[in-house]
Design a protein around this motif. Sequence first.
Motif, PDB file in Angstrom:
ATOM      1  N   GLU A  72       0.738  -1.265  -0.063  1.00 29.73           N
ATOM      2  CA  GLU A  72      -0.263   0.093   0.116  1.00 29.73           C
ATOM      3  C   GLU A  72       0.955   1.420  -0.049  1.00 29.73           C
ATOM      4  OE1 GLU A  72      -3.100   0.108   3.082  1.00 29.73           O
ATOM      5  OE2 GLU A  72      -3.540  -1.869   2.657  1.00 29.73           O
ATOM      6  N   ILE A  73       0.451   2.202  -0.941  1.00 28.13           N
ATOM      7  CA  ILE A  73       1.186   3.323  -0.873  1.00 28.13           C
ATOM      8  C   ILE A  73       0.059   4.856  -0.602  1.00 28.13           C
ATOM      9  CG2 ILE A  73       3.162   2.837  -2.242  1.00 28.13           C
ATOM     10  CD1 ILE A  73       1.385   4.101  -4.661  1.00 28.13           C
ATOM     11  N   ASN A  74       0.610   5.742  -0.112  1.00 32.70           N
ATOM     12  CA  ASN A  74      -0.298   7.040   0.020  1.00 32.70           C
ATOM     13  C   ASN A  74      -1.584   6.718   0.887  1.00 32.70           C
ATOM     14  OD1 ASN A  74       1.223   8.313  -1.648  1.00 32.70           O
ATOM     15  ND2 ASN A  74      -0.186   7.889  -3.751  1.00 32.70           N
ATOM     16  N   ASP A  75      -1.259   6.500   2.096  1.00 31.43           N
ATOM     17  CA  ASP A  75      -1.919   6.297   3.165  1.00 31.43           C
ATOM     18  C   ASP A  75      -3.438   5.130   2.938  1.00 31.43           C
ATOM     19  OD1 ASP A  75      -0.859   7.849   4.894  1.00 31.43           O
ATOM     20  OD2 ASP A  75      -1.719   9.726   3.994  1.00 31.43           O
ATOM     21  N   GLY A  76      -2.812   4.136   2.152  1.00 36.89           N
ATOM     22  CA  GLY A  76      -4.039   3.265   1.616  1.00 36.89           C
ATOM     23  C   GLY A  76      -4.834   3.626   0.580  1.00 36.89           C
ATOM     24  N   GLU A  77      -4.242   4.620  -0.113  1.00 32.18           N
ATOM     25  CA  GLU A  77      -5.179   5.205  -1.666  1.00 32.18           C
ATOM     26  C   GLU A  77      -4.794   4.315  -2.812  1.00 32.18           C
ATOM     27  OE1 GLU A  77      -5.813   9.330  -1.640  1.00 32.18           O
ATOM     28  OE2 GLU A  77      -6.416   9.441   0.247  1.00 32.18           O
TER      29      GLU A  77
END
Length: 174
Positions: A72-77
């Motif tokens: 996951e990247i960007n806080d799960g987005e």
Amino acid sequence: MSYQEQIPNLPTAIGIARNAVRTNYIGAAFVEVYPEPIEPALTFETQNGKSYKFELMPLIDFSNSKKIIATEINDGEGEIIEIVTNNAWNISIKGILVDTEKHLRPSLKINELVQFFKINESLKVFSRVFDEKEISEILITDISFPAREAFFDTQEFTINARSVKPLEVSLLDE
């Protein structure tokens, strides 16, 4: 009078003949017998050459899925797919063992199948349906013999297995 009127179950009877007959009719039926002999439907073989040939072709179900490892990247987005690989095939083999000679419980056939279950190594498999999926070896994970009412000379079985890729090791010279 047509063939269907003379022999009302002809298409059904021809359809169940194992690998030996083909139908194709419009108002009439014809039978084509294949010249090659019918090969054993499914055979297991141990690493030391002991084999088990199924007398009757069992029903074989295959299922497979992909193994995906994602980060996951960007806080799960969003996510990055790192690895995609195929899992082993899950295989379910369902069939029957029948004592066609004495019409007694097929104890010897049951025991022979149990002995193959007890082998704690992969088994080579020989069958066209396994070849289609590029499966040459399996490992039996469990076996069951469900009860069947009113058929004393018949025993159902279910074998669950997974496909196994033969291990290939290469030694490098230093």
